[in-house]
Design a protein around this motif. Structure first.
Motif, short mmCIF file in Angstrom:
data_model
loop_
_atom_site.label_atom_id
_atom_site.label_comp_id
_atom_site.label_asym_id
_atom_site.label_seq_id
_atom_site.Cartn_x
_atom_site.Cartn_y
_atom_site.Cartn_z
N UNK A 131 0.68 -1.29 -0.13
CA UNK A 131 -0.13 0.07 -0.02
C UNK A 131 0.97 1.39 -0.08
N UNK A 132 2.04 1.14 0.69
CA UNK A 132 2.96 2.57 0.69
C UNK A 132 3.42 2.57 -0.53
N UNK A 133 3.68 1.63 -1.29
CA UNK A 133 4.25 1.76 -2.58
C UNK A 133 3.36 2.27 -3.66
N UNK A 134 1.88 1.84 -3.47
CA UNK A 134 0.90 2.42 -4.36
C UNK A 134 0.66 3.84 -4.08
N UNK A 162 4.58 7.96 3.04
CA UNK A 162 4.39 8.97 2.03
C UNK A 162 4.22 10.28 2.93
N UNK A 163 4.88 11.38 2.74
CA UNK A 163 5.08 12.55 3.56
C UNK A 163 4.75 13.66 2.59
N UNK A 164 3.56 14.29 2.83
CA UNK A 164 3.39 15.50 1.89
C UNK A 164 3.16 16.79 2.88
N UNK A 346 -6.14 -5.35 -4.76
CA UNK A 346 -6.19 -4.61 -3.45
C UNK A 346 -7.22 -3.69 -3.22
N UNK A 347 -8.14 -3.86 -2.07
CA UNK A 347 -8.90 -2.88 -1.67
C UNK A 347 -8.47 -1.42 -1.73
N UNK A 348 -9.17 -0.57 -2.14
CA UNK A 348 -8.59 1.04 -2.02
C UNK A 348 -8.35 1.10 -0.49
N UNK A 349 -7.48 1.99 -0.40
CA UNK A 349 -6.87 2.67 0.90
C UNK A 349 -8.30 3.34 1.70
N UNK A 350 -8.97 4.20 0.75
CA UNK A 350 -10.31 4.67 1.22
C UNK A 350 -11.35 4.02 1.79
N UNK A 351 -11.66 2.72 1.33
CA UNK A 351 -12.28 1.65 1.98
C UNK A 351 -12.13 1.28 3.27
#
Length: 390
Positions: A131-134, A162-164, A346-351
């Protein structure tokens, strides 16, 4: 759904307040670090509280400022180093906080102002690394940017996160900007603390951190002011800002802005779904083009948006964003998985985020709504187990 916060309390320069200030400085746990104007007291460090104080001078006045860095869950739970504060912890947290403040004669809970707060959620998944890579190939909102890596002398993601940061952030001028997105592998973070920074991390802590994707939004003063206006709040006291609702809305928006709402599928599967959809062929071609470009090595949604809007006359930023929404409607992501390195879907991160919120916030309600088993229920279960119903 809340990790830490920085609280502020300012007191006038009166004799009784000066006496309290001097008492703070005289304590054996009070230290001062180079290049810092604050004195820090570490008495409650193991409980997740670090207190600090300094005298703020102005050409017309001076006052005593107290700051408090607090890990809310740690205040009442020292064994579990991963769980987060939720509204159900409120009363215990307030009582423990007031106990600590009493030792220094400092104001109680209701008188501390929020200077920064970190809203977050733990997502449990065995695919944290994937997930981090995606997410690193995902989107970057126009008001955020990838943090600058001083070691590599360029803006880039660090492994495992992921750091924004905000576009307005400027470390040289001390500007934090409005907010920072920090999505990271909790287990990898703990390993880094132990192996690189030399911080003591127990095996129990490492075990607790396994399979946890932490989604965190660090909110600074501009974001807190916006939140105050949005929800028509009277002030920014911690009692006002400490809300699971705000956490859900703020983190949820950040996740959707970066990851969008579609599931991660293979490029071929994405093409098949697009081909079956009822839309014009020209639209299908544009969707496939975006997916193809994002799938390339070192590319991302944010980079492809810039590339296509510069190279294609008919592709504007609004067009590109509209196509991303079409992909969301189809239930697929512009970022695709690689069959050789991951699962094919893979299930979406939002879900995952919404599922984690439901489990965290509404567990008590679900348990309250479930009826108790009766003797008849038990008998029915026994019949099913014995095969009498078949």
């Amino acid at each position: 759904m809340i990790h830490t916060a920085m609280l502020i309390n300012a007191q006038s320069y009166r004799l009784d307040n000066i006496a309290r200030y001097n008492y703070f400085l005289s304590q054996p746990e009070t230290v001062r670090f180079k290049q810092s104007s604050y004195y820090y007291n570490l008495r409650f460090k193991s409980m997740g509280i670090i207190l600090a104080t300094r005298i703020k001078k102005h050409h017309r006045y001076q006052c005593i400022v107290y700051a408090c860095k607090i890990n809310f869950k740690r205040l009442t739970e020292q064994t579990d180093r991963v769980s987060l504060y939720t509204d159900r912890d409120h009363d215990k947290t307030v009582a423990k906080f007031n106990e600590c403040m009493t030792e220094f004669g400092l104001p109680s809970w209701d008188y501390w102002i929020t200077n920064r707060i970190d809203y977050c959620i733990n997502v449990r998944t065995s695919h944290v690394e994937e997930y981090i890579k995606l997410m690193q190939k995902g989107d970057v909102p126009y008001y955020q940017r990838i943090a600058y890596n001083r070691d590599k002398h360029r803006s880039m993601h660090k492994p495992g996160s992921l750091y924004l940061v905000a576009q307005a952030r400027d470390g040289r001028k001390g500007k934090t900007g409005s907010q920072t997105y920090n999505f990271y592998d909790k287990h990898a973070q703990k390993l880094y603390e132990r192996d690189v920074k030399g911080i003591e991390v127990t095996d129990q802590e490492l075990e607790q951190a396994k399979n946890i994707l932490r989604l965190e939004v660090q909110c600074y003063k501009p974001k807190l002011e916006y939140t105050k206006r949005k929800y028509s709040l009277e002030d920014k006291r911690i009692e006002t800002m400490l809300s699971d609702e705000y956490s859900k809305n703020i983190v949820g928006k950040a996740v959707k802005n970066v990851c969008h709402a579609g599931d991660y599928v293979t490029k071929n599967e994405a093409y098949k779904i697009i081909d079956k959809a009822k839309m014009q062929n020209a639209t299908k071609d544009k969707l496939k083009l975006i997916i193809k470009e994002v799938s390339r090595q070192y590319q991302s949604i944010a980079k492809v948006r810039e590339k296509l809007t510069e190279e294609t006359e008919t592709m504007t930023r609004n067009n590109f964003n509209a196509y991303l929404k079409r992909l969301d409607q189809l239930g697929i992501n512009a970022v695709t998985v690689n069959c050789t390195g991951m699962t094919d879907r893979l299930t979406s991160v939002y879900k995952l985020f919404m599922d984690a919120v439901d489990k965290e916030l509404y567990l008590d309600q679900i348990e309250d709504d479930v009826p108790e088993f009766t003797d008849q229920d038990e008998e029915a279960i026994e019949k099913i187990m014995d095969g009498e119903c078949f």
